[in-house]
Design an enzyme around this catalytic site. Structure first.
Site, mmCIF file in Angstrom:
data_model
loop_
_atom_site.group_PDB
_atom_site.id
_atom_site.type_symbol
_atom_site.label_atom_id
_atom_site.label_comp_id
_atom_site.label_asym_id
_atom_site.label_seq_id
_atom_site.Cartn_x
_atom_site.Cartn_y
_atom_site.Cartn_z
ATOM 1 N N ARG A 8 32.536 -36.068 -33.427
ATOM 2 C CA ARG A 8 33.561 -35.061 -33.148
ATOM 3 C C ARG A 8 34.470 -35.488 -32.000
ATOM 4 N NH1 ARG A 8 29.542 -29.879 -32.722
ATOM 5 N NH2 ARG A 8 29.299 -29.498 -34.937
ATOM 6 N N ARG B 90 35.928 -29.749 -30.902
ATOM 7 C CA ARG B 90 35.379 -28.617 -30.137
ATOM 8 C C ARG B 90 36.001 -28.619 -28.744
ATOM 9 N NH1 ARG B 90 33.655 -27.604 -34.483
ATOM 10 N NH2 ARG B 90 31.519 -27.057 -35.079
ATOM 11 N N HIS C 87 33.679 -22.184 -13.681
ATOM 12 C CA HIS C 87 33.213 -22.095 -12.293
ATOM 13 C C HIS C 87 31.942 -22.886 -11.995
ATOM 14 C CE1 HIS C 87 36.283 -19.019 -12.169
ATOM 15 N NE2 HIS C 87 36.240 -19.139 -10.864
ATOM 16 N N VAL D 208 29.044 -25.137 13.944
ATOM 17 C CA VAL D 208 28.145 -24.371 14.823
ATOM 18 C C VAL D 208 27.380 -25.307 15.760
ATOM 19 C CG1 VAL D 208 26.085 -22.890 14.841
ATOM 20 C CG2 VAL D 208 27.913 -22.472 13.162
ATOM 21 N N ASP E 115 45.138 -24.577 0.561
ATOM 22 C CA ASP E 115 46.525 -24.253 0.933
ATOM 23 C C ASP E 115 46.747 -22.883 1.548
ATOM 24 O OD1 ASP E 115 47.858 -26.422 0.325
ATOM 25 O OD2 ASP E 115 48.783 -25.687 -1.538
ATOM 26 N N ASP F 225 40.006 -28.844 -5.645
ATOM 27 C CA ASP F 225 41.257 -29.352 -6.231
ATOM 28 C C ASP F 225 41.709 -30.656 -5.570
ATOM 29 O OD1 ASP F 225 41.050 -26.976 -7.538
ATOM 30 O OD2 ASP F 225 42.747 -26.004 -6.550
HETATM 31 O O1 F6P Z 1 41.504 -23.677 -5.997
HETATM 32 C C1 F6P Z 1 40.186 -23.829 -6.423
HETATM 33 C C2 F6P Z 1 40.010 -23.263 -7.814
HETATM 34 O O2 F6P Z 1 38.672 -23.488 -8.220
HETATM 35 C C3 F6P Z 1 40.964 -23.820 -8.876
HETATM 36 O O3 F6P Z 1 40.586 -25.096 -9.322
HETATM 37 C C4 F6P Z 1 40.894 -22.735 -9.901
HETATM 38 O O4 F6P Z 1 42.092 -22.683 -10.670
HETATM 39 C C5 F6P Z 1 40.787 -21.488 -9.072
HETATM 40 O O5 F6P Z 1 40.241 -21.878 -7.817
HETATM 41 C C6 F6P Z 1 39.923 -20.415 -9.679
HETATM 42 O O6 F6P Z 1 40.007 -19.303 -8.863
HETATM 43 P P1 F6P Z 1 39.143 -17.979 -9.093
HETATM 44 O O7 F6P Z 1 37.733 -18.309 -8.690
HETATM 45 O O8 F6P Z 1 39.780 -16.987 -8.199
HETATM 46 O O9 F6P Z 1 39.218 -17.672 -10.549
#
Ligand code: F6P
Length: 319
Positions: A148, A244, A250, A9, A88, A113
């Protein structure tokens, strides 16, 4: 991504262009969900993870009809060029849009990734690596106090860049990535040998897309069938070591970006604007040896980015 949006921007306005943000990625593009952005619209976002424009997966954009709809919406607004930030799938969409319509596109690599070719790093990767090593450090406290083994699963879809970098930087005892066939016997043997040498814990970092021999690892699995759990059970069964499993999930995709990511996003975002204004299309910007460089999107999506084997071998020596 916010840092990249901010750079696009502000650089575009600096060059005298008018800028619109597209809400929810390609889904918003098809619906014409655009907002006019000025310098103030991107204030205070450089330190925030994610994207304030929001993001979405969009099946309709995979069709030519979907892409034509999107091009029509852009044309109606007088928009000629599009900066696409993503991985991608986003790059493939940008490639087809520029080939099938009059819209010029430049891709900016943004994926934790880090599996996009033609750039050393993608936006988000460094922040995710730092999040993972922070998690490894915290988990190690329990691993050593309780003696562990821990299996920690990192994201990365079918790529092992995140796992390799965080495994080395986090000092993990074993690193399992999809690019290298791993042998579960060897992993268990290492846990056992380390224990005999006096180690009181073992951290095994495993990429979500890993395959292994000597176990029941599955390659096509759902989220609740993680290979990390299979590995954890196997280590416990074969070594007797209390084990474990931690699936980081996420949390790896969020948080305030590192300085390195903010710098990368700012440079690539600004670079994308320069190339778009110079009339380039169907290209991506990447950072190669600390220079912002351009490559065709086709090259980026068709080539596999290769794991640096020197780093893998070094990790095996050091850890
Ligand atoms: O491509 C990024 C990524 O975080 C991957 O590492 C992971 O497998 C995927 O997206 C998870 O995707 P979603 O948030 O749709 O579960």
């Amino acid at each position: 991504m916010n840092a990249a949006v901010r750079a696009v921007v502000r650089k575009a306005i600096h060059e005298g262009a008018e800028v619109y943000g597209v809400k929810r990625g390609y889904a918003g593009l098809i619906e014409g969900d655009f907002i006019k952005l000025d310098r103030g619209s991107v204030s205070d976002i450089i330190s925030r993870g994610g994207t304030f424009l929001r993001s979405a997966r969009c099946d309709e954009f995979r069709t030519q009809a979907g892409r034509e709809k999107a091009a029509k919406k852009l044309k109606e607004k007088g928009i000629k060029g599009l900066v696409v930030i993503g991985g991608d799938g986003s790059f493939m969409g940008a490639k087809l849009l520029s080939e099938e319509t009059e819209i010029n596109t430049i891709g900016v690599p943004g994926t934790i990734d880090n599996d996009i070719a033609c750039t050393d790093d993608s936006i988000g990767y460094d922040t995710a690596v730092n999040t993972i090593i922070d998690a490894i450090g915290k988990i190690r406290d329990t691993a050593s106090s309780h003696e562990r083994a821990f299996v920690i699963e990192a994201m990365g879809r079918r790529a092992g860049f995140l796992t390799l970098a965080s495994g080395l930087a986090g000092g993990a005892e074993s690193i399992l990535i999809p690019e290298i066939k791993c042998d579960i016997d060897e992993v268990c043997q290492k846990v056992q040998e380390d224990y005999e040498l006096g180690k009181i814990h073992s951290i095994i970092v495993v990429a979500e897309g890993v395959e292994a021999i000597g176990s029941e690892f599955k390659t096509n699995r759902s989220q609740d069938e993680s290979n990390a759990f299979i590995l954890g059970k196997e280590i416990n069964k074969r070594t007797g070591f209390e084990t474990r499993v931690s699936i980081l999930g996420h949390m790896q995709r969020g948080g305030s970006p590192t300085a390195r990511d903010r710098l990368l996003a700012s440079r690539l975002g600004a670079g994308a604007v320069d190339y778009l204004l110079a009339g380039e299309t169907n290209k991506m910007v990447g950072l190669i040896h600390d220079n912002v460089e351009i490559a065709s999107i086709a090259k980026a999506v068709e080539s596999d980015k290769e794991i640096n084997m020197d780093i893998y071998e070094l990790a095996n020596i050091l850890n």
